[in-house]
Motif scaffolding. Structure first.
Motif, PDB file in Angstrom:
ATOM      1  N   LEU A 174       0.833  -1.208   0.000  1.00  0.00           N
ATOM      2  CA  LEU A 174       0.000   0.000   0.000  1.00  0.00           C
ATOM      3  C   LEU A 174       0.866   1.256   0.000  1.00  0.00           C
ATOM      4  CD1 LEU A 174      -2.446  -1.074   2.854  1.00  0.00           C
ATOM      5  CD2 LEU A 174      -2.896  -1.185   0.384  1.00  0.00           C
ATOM      6  N   SER A 175       0.470   2.235  -0.803  1.00  0.00           N
ATOM      7  CA  SER A 175       1.186   3.519  -0.807  1.00  0.00           C
ATOM      8  C   SER A 175       0.173   4.612  -1.133  1.00  0.00           C
ATOM      9  CB  SER A 175       2.313   3.488  -1.841  1.00  0.00           C
ATOM     10  OG  SER A 175       1.758   3.525  -3.143  1.00  0.00           O
ATOM     11  N   ASP A 176       0.643   5.773  -1.557  1.00  0.00           N
ATOM     12  CA  ASP A 176      -0.283   6.861  -1.896  1.00  0.00           C
ATOM     13  C   ASP A 176      -0.819   6.722  -3.318  1.00  0.00           C
ATOM     14  OD1 ASP A 176       0.385   7.834   0.558  1.00  0.00           O
ATOM     15  OD2 ASP A 176       1.841   9.282  -0.189  1.00  0.00           O
ATOM     16  N   VAL A 177      -0.230   5.815  -4.096  1.00  0.00           N
ATOM     17  CA  VAL A 177      -0.610   5.664  -5.504  1.00  0.00           C
ATOM     18  C   VAL A 177      -1.443   4.390  -5.647  1.00  0.00           C
ATOM     19  CG1 VAL A 177       0.302   5.553  -7.869  1.00  0.00           C
ATOM     20  CG2 VAL A 177       1.580   6.775  -6.093  1.00  0.00           C
ATOM     21  N   ASP A 178      -2.519   4.456  -6.454  1.00  0.00           N
ATOM     22  CA  ASP A 178      -3.484   3.351  -6.457  1.00  0.00           C
ATOM     23  C   ASP A 178      -3.112   2.150  -7.321  1.00  0.00           C
ATOM     24  OD1 ASP A 178      -3.856   4.544  -8.884  1.00  0.00           O
ATOM     25  OD2 ASP A 178      -6.031   4.682  -8.743  1.00  0.00           O
ATOM     26  N   ALA A 179      -2.025   2.254  -8.107  1.00  0.00           N
ATOM     27  CA  ALA A 179      -1.645   1.135  -8.989  1.00  0.00           C
ATOM     28  C   ALA A 179      -0.266   1.419  -9.564  1.00  0.00           C
ATOM     29  CB  ALA A 179      -2.657   0.997 -10.135  1.00  0.00           C
ATOM     30  N   LEU A 180       0.265   0.423 -10.271  1.00  0.00           N
ATOM     31  CA  LEU A 180       1.460   0.670 -11.081  1.00  0.00           C
ATOM     32  C   LEU A 180       0.974   1.326 -12.373  1.00  0.00           C
ATOM     33  CD1 LEU A 180       4.530   0.136 -11.653  1.00  0.00           C
ATOM     34  CD2 LEU A 180       3.794  -1.993 -12.752  1.00  0.00           C
ATOM     35  N   TYR A 181       1.650   2.370 -12.801  1.00  0.00           N
ATOM     36  CA  TYR A 181       1.267   3.070 -14.034  1.00  0.00           C
ATOM     37  C   TYR A 181       2.310   2.829 -15.125  1.00  0.00           C
ATOM     38  CZ  TYR A 181      -2.732   5.404 -11.974  1.00  0.00           C
ATOM     39  OH  TYR A 181      -3.956   5.643 -11.412  1.00  0.00           O
ATOM     40  N   THR A 239      -1.602  -1.348  -4.374  1.00  0.00           N
ATOM     41  CA  THR A 239      -2.677  -0.359  -4.463  1.00  0.00           C
ATOM     42  C   THR A 239      -2.484   0.721  -3.395  1.00  0.00           C
ATOM     43  OG1 THR A 239      -5.072  -0.074  -4.696  1.00  0.00           O
ATOM     44  CG2 THR A 239      -4.363  -1.619  -3.011  1.00  0.00           C
ATOM     45  N   SER A 240      -3.501   1.598  -3.267  1.00  0.00           N
ATOM     46  CA  SER A 240      -3.351   2.707  -2.313  1.00  0.00           C
ATOM     47  C   SER A 240      -3.915   2.327  -0.947  1.00  0.00           C
ATOM     48  CB  SER A 240      -4.089   3.944  -2.835  1.00  0.00           C
ATOM     49  OG  SER A 240      -5.467   3.677  -2.922  1.00  0.00           O
ATOM     50  N   THR A 241      -3.426   2.995   0.078  1.00  0.00           N
ATOM     51  CA  THR A 241      -3.910   2.741   1.436  1.00  0.00           C
ATOM     52  C   THR A 241      -5.406   3.042   1.532  1.00  0.00           C
ATOM     53  OG1 THR A 241      -1.727   3.348   2.200  1.00  0.00           O
ATOM     54  CG2 THR A 241      -3.447   3.276   3.882  1.00  0.00           C
ATOM     55  N   ALA A 242      -5.864   4.054   0.804  1.00  0.00           N
ATOM     56  CA  ALA A 242      -7.292   4.404   0.828  1.00  0.00           C
ATOM     57  C   ALA A 242      -8.159   3.237   0.350  1.00  0.00           C
ATOM     58  CB  ALA A 242      -7.535   5.648  -0.028  1.00  0.00           C
ATOM     59  N   GLN A 243      -7.575   2.330  -0.444  1.00  0.00           N
ATOM     60  CA  GLN A 243      -8.350   1.209  -0.995  1.00  0.00           C
ATOM     61  C   GLN A 243      -8.077  -0.113  -0.285  1.00  0.00           C
ATOM     62  OE1 GLN A 243      -7.377   1.648  -5.237  1.00  0.00           O
ATOM     63  NE2 GLN A 243      -9.438   2.441  -5.511  1.00  0.00           N
ATOM     64  N   VAL A 244      -7.511  -0.041   0.929  1.00  0.00           N
ATOM     65  CA  VAL A 244      -7.140  -1.289   1.614  1.00  0.00           C
ATOM     66  C   VAL A 244      -8.341  -2.210   1.852  1.00  0.00           C
ATOM     67  CG1 VAL A 244      -7.155  -0.185   3.917  1.00  0.00           C
ATOM     68  CG2 VAL A 244      -5.895  -2.318   3.573  1.00  0.00           C
ATOM     69  N   SER A 245      -9.491  -1.633   2.176  1.00  0.00           N
ATOM     70  CA  SER A 245     -10.662  -2.467   2.446  1.00  0.00           C
ATOM     71  C   SER A 245     -11.088  -3.217   1.174  1.00  0.00           C
ATOM     72  CB  SER A 245     -11.782  -1.568   2.976  1.00  0.00           C
ATOM     73  OG  SER A 245     -12.957  -2.302   3.012  1.00  0.00           O
ATOM     74  N   GLN A 246     -11.139  -2.492   0.052  1.00  0.00           N
ATOM     75  CA  GLN A 246     -11.487  -3.151  -1.224  1.00  0.00           C
ATOM     76  C   GLN A 246     -10.449  -4.230  -1.551  1.00  0.00           C
ATOM     77  OE1 GLN A 246     -11.680   0.167  -0.601  1.00  0.00           O
ATOM     78  NE2 GLN A 246     -12.672   1.247  -2.289  1.00  0.00           N
ATOM     79  N   ALA A 247      -9.169  -3.913  -1.307  1.00  0.00           N
ATOM     80  CA  ALA A 247      -8.105  -4.867  -1.629  1.00  0.00           C
ATOM     81  C   ALA A 247      -8.295  -6.173  -0.853  1.00  0.00           C
ATOM     82  CB  ALA A 247      -6.742  -4.261  -1.307  1.00  0.00           C
ATOM     83  N   LEU A 248      -8.554  -6.063   0.454  1.00  0.00           N
ATOM     84  CA  LEU A 248      -8.625  -7.270   1.292  1.00  0.00           C
ATOM     85  C   LEU A 248      -9.936  -8.030   1.133  1.00  0.00           C
ATOM     86  CD1 LEU A 248      -6.790  -6.120   4.556  1.00  0.00           C
ATOM     87  CD2 LEU A 248      -5.910  -7.460   2.651  1.00  0.00           C
ATOM     88  N   VAL A 253      -9.172  -3.703  -7.686  1.00  0.00           N
ATOM     89  CA  VAL A 253      -8.379  -2.479  -7.524  1.00  0.00           C
ATOM     90  C   VAL A 253      -6.897  -2.795  -7.731  1.00  0.00           C
ATOM     91  CG1 VAL A 253      -9.981  -1.313  -5.928  1.00  0.00           C
ATOM     92  CG2 VAL A 253      -8.209  -2.833  -5.010  1.00  0.00           C
ATOM     93  N   GLY A 254      -6.121  -1.762  -8.024  1.00  0.00           N
ATOM     94  CA  GLY A 254      -4.657  -1.872  -8.034  1.00  0.00           C
ATOM     95  C   GLY A 254      -4.081  -2.713  -9.167  1.00  0.00           C
ATOM     96  N   THR A 255      -2.840  -3.123  -8.960  1.00  0.00           N
ATOM     97  CA  THR A 255      -2.120  -3.953  -9.941  1.00  0.00           C
ATOM     98  C   THR A 255      -1.842  -5.310  -9.310  1.00  0.00           C
ATOM     99  OG1 THR A 255      -1.059  -1.988 -10.845  1.00  0.00           O
ATOM    100  CG2 THR A 255      -0.013  -4.103 -11.350  1.00  0.00           C
ATOM    101  N   TRP A 256      -2.222  -6.365 -10.028  1.00  0.00           N
ATOM    102  CA  TRP A 256      -2.058  -7.742  -9.535  1.00  0.00           C
ATOM    103  C   TRP A 256      -0.832  -8.363 -10.198  1.00  0.00           C
ATOM    104  CZ3 TRP A 256      -3.905 -10.873  -5.871  1.00  0.00           C
ATOM    105  CH2 TRP A 256      -3.819 -12.262  -6.031  1.00  0.00           C
ATOM    106  N   PHE A 257       0.118  -8.811  -9.407  1.00  0.00           N
ATOM    107  CA  PHE A 257       1.303  -9.514  -9.923  1.00  0.00           C
ATOM    108  C   PHE A 257       1.073 -11.007  -9.723  1.00  0.00           C
ATOM    109  CE2 PHE A 257       4.545  -6.159 -10.515  1.00  0.00           C
ATOM    110  CZ  PHE A 257       3.900  -5.088  -9.915  1.00  0.00           C
ATOM    111  N   GLU A 258       0.988 -11.721 -10.828  1.00  0.00           N
ATOM    112  CA  GLU A 258       0.772 -13.169 -10.720  1.00  0.00           C
ATOM    113  C   GLU A 258       2.024 -13.845 -10.178  1.00  0.00           C
ATOM    114  OE1 GLU A 258      -0.361 -14.306 -14.669  1.00  0.00           O
ATOM    115  OE2 GLU A 258      -2.456 -13.781 -14.318  1.00  0.00           O
ATOM    116  N   PRO A 259       1.838 -14.824  -9.281  1.00  0.00           N
ATOM    117  CA  PRO A 259       3.004 -15.521  -8.707  1.00  0.00           C
ATOM    118  C   PRO A 259       3.468 -16.683  -9.575  1.00  0.00           C
ATOM    119  CG  PRO A 259       1.000 -16.318  -7.655  1.00  0.00           C
ATOM    120  CD  PRO A 259       0.568 -15.286  -8.671  1.00  0.00           C
ATOM    121  N   LEU A 260       4.674 -17.115  -9.315  1.00  0.00           N
ATOM    122  CA  LEU A 260       5.185 -18.353  -9.919  1.00  0.00           C
ATOM    123  C   LEU A 260       4.321 -19.515  -9.443  1.00  0.00           C
ATOM    124  CD1 LEU A 260       7.557 -20.062 -11.242  1.00  0.00           C
ATOM    125  CD2 LEU A 260       8.550 -20.105  -8.947  1.00  0.00           C
ATOM    126  N   VAL A 261       3.955 -20.377 -10.369  1.00  0.00           N
ATOM    127  CA  VAL A 261       3.208 -21.570  -9.963  1.00  0.00           C
ATOM    128  C   VAL A 261       4.189 -22.720  -9.988  1.00  0.00           C
ATOM    129  CG1 VAL A 261       1.231 -23.037 -10.422  1.00  0.00           C
ATOM    130  CG2 VAL A 261       1.204 -20.647 -11.144  1.00  0.00           C
TER     131      VAL A 261
END
Ligand code: GLU
Length: 263
Positions: A174-181, A239-248, A253-261
């Motif tokens: 979480l930071s002040d910016v809502d996604a990776l741009y 994502t942004s701290t303001a969107q933490v509730s939506q994130a959890l 929201v935000g940018t999703w980084f897919e993990p190694l499977v």
């Protein structure tokens, strides 16, 4: 047993989540966001998710308490501000979490601690026990003895190492910016990136290294932390701290980084 998260919508099913928040999101004019953060962490905790918070903000919280006016430039004063700010920060978190009957536990670590087998095992055992006792661990860099995250990163790297330590299924940065741009968000034509497939080279994306406000991390340290976590099999939502509730709660929201499977 770890659950594999295939998209943001799976976040509520995660057994264990590391949430990392940056200094400028929870200090100065944004101090009130601590309450919003505690609300979201408490909801996840209540539904049975084990939540670990990695929070910066010791220096930023200590600056006004020492009447320093602005962020000190020398390391010793930064460390002094961190020492003073850390306990004030923990008191603020505990006050906010106490509304939900949640007890916080302070864990101060260095990246070096997690690279040394013996201290790594000690940290792991303590973290597991804290979570077994339903305590919500709050981690920060031990700024008196380590200065990596003061110099660069604002705990982004530490958060990815903690996610690996506790085998978290998801790391929420979480930071002040809502996604990776696609380029620094203040520049014309910047567009948010929705999903970063595993191993994607991010060609065509200009990642900035300058943090906002009182922190030191920028998109660069977040992307590096996200890649490290993804390599360890941990999905990352930026994502942004303001969107933490939506994130959890698994919202889009935000940018999703897919993990190694792993096979
Ligand atoms: N551990 C430091 C803190 O909590 C890192 C963040 C920074 O450089 O501002 O303040």
């Amino acid at each position: 047993m770890a659950v594999r998260l295939s998209s943001r919508a799976d976040i509520p099913a995660a057994r264990r989540i590391v949430v990392k928040v940056g200094s400028s999101s929870i200090s100065g004019e944004n101090t009130s966001q601590i309450s919003l953060l505690a609300d979201a962490l408490a909801s996840a905790h209540r539904r049975g998710t084990e939540v670990i918070l990695v929070s910066s903000g010791a220096i930023a919280t200590g600056i006004p308490l020492l009447s320093l006016g602005e962020r000190p430039t020398d390391l010793a004063t930064q460390q002094a501000a961190a020492a003073v700010g850390q306990n004030a920060l923990i008191v603020r978190y505990q006050d906010a979490l106490s509304r939900y009957g949640i007890t916080a536990g302070q864990v101060l670590l260095t990246a070096g601690d997690l690279e040394n087998d013996r201290s790594r095992q000690n940290a792991q055992r303590a973290m597991e026990r804290l979570m077994g006792l339903h305590v919500l661990p709050i981690v920060n860099e031990n700024d008196t003895v380590a200065t990596d995250e003061i110099r660069f990163g604002d705990n982004d790297r530490l958060a990815s190492l903690v996610a690996e330590l506790v085998s978290a299924e998801c790391l929420v940065l979480l930071s002040d910016v809502d996604a990776l741009y696609t380029r620094p968000p203040t520049e014309a034509g910047a567009r948010p990136v929705g999903v970063v497939p595993y191993g994607d080279g991010l060609e065509g994306i200009t990642v900035g290294s300058v943090g906002t406000g009182l922190g030191t991390g920028g998109a660069l340290t977040k992307v590096a932390a996200a890649r490290y976590a993804a390599d360890c099999g941990t999905a990352v939502l930026l994502t942004s701290t303001a969107q933490v509730s939506q994130a959890l709660t698994g919202k889009n929201v935000g940018t999703w980084f897919e993990p190694l499977v792993s096979a």
